[in-house]
Design a protein around this motif. Structure first.
Motif: not given
Length: 201
Positions: A148, A179, A184
């Motif tokens: 992330a 996602p 991500y």
């Protein structure tokens, strides 16, 4: 539905019924007229009613299918200040290349007679909502957090490469994570505080 505003040669806005300009057409030596499409949630006969999904003391965000509307609701701002903020965000969105994960502005319009930005809805979850979920349970998966973080860093780097900066005002609620194939993507959805620091043109 079309409404009109006028901007004179000193860039002062004249507002009758509320409308926002998409582009100038020659009117006289001293002014420009703007014709704009307007969206009125109370009179739309075909689509369902937009849903309010977020509201602060500055803005309200509505969603209608894959389209969003950002409405200025700050009572401390004059009409011309509200319009300038909307036009600034449109300018940043269109300045950034399409490869940047940004809020993609469709047009500048009005929503229930207020200045508004129409944009393509970014699917996902805000970083602010995502972090507690990622940290829940007996242990936190460091690899998930790293993926992330790398997505956010990638989008920030793309913005900088394009000549746009935030100056420490990018917040978790304005980053959408989604996602994609085990990784991500991070989309920056509030461009109102972003600034262009380089223009190669």
């Amino acid at each position: 539905q079309i409404r009109r505003i006028t901007m004179d040669r000193h860039h002062q806005l004249s507002i009758g019924s509320l409308g926002l300009g998409l582009g100038p057409s020659s009117h006289s030596d001293n002014s420009f007229d703007f014709d704009v499409p307007c969206f009125d949630a109370r009179s739309d006969p075909v689509q369902t009613t937009p849903q309010l999904v977020h509201k602060s003391n500055r803005t309200a965000i509505y969603r209608l299918n894959d389209r969003g509307f950002k409405v200025i609701v700050d009572p401390s701002l004059r009409d011309d200040e509200q319009i300038r903020k909307i036009l600034h965000e449109e300018k940043i969105s269109k300045f950034l290349p399409s490869s940047c994960r940004k809020r993609k502005v469709i047009d500048v319009t009005s929503f229930d007679r207020r200045p508004a930005l129409s944009f393509k809805w970014a699917h996902g979850i805000t970083l602010k909502e995502w972090l507690p979920k990622a940290r829940s349970g007996s242990r936190t998966d460091l690899n998930v957090l790293l993926r992330a973080a790398m997505a956010v860093a990638k989008t920030l780097s793309d913005f900088h490469d394009a000549g746009v900066v935030y100056y420490n005002c990018l917040t978790p609620e304005n980053i959408i994570l989604a996602p994609v194939e085990g990784e991500y993507t991070a989309t920056f959805i509030d461009l109102s505080d972003a600034l262009i620091y380089r223009n190669d043109d």
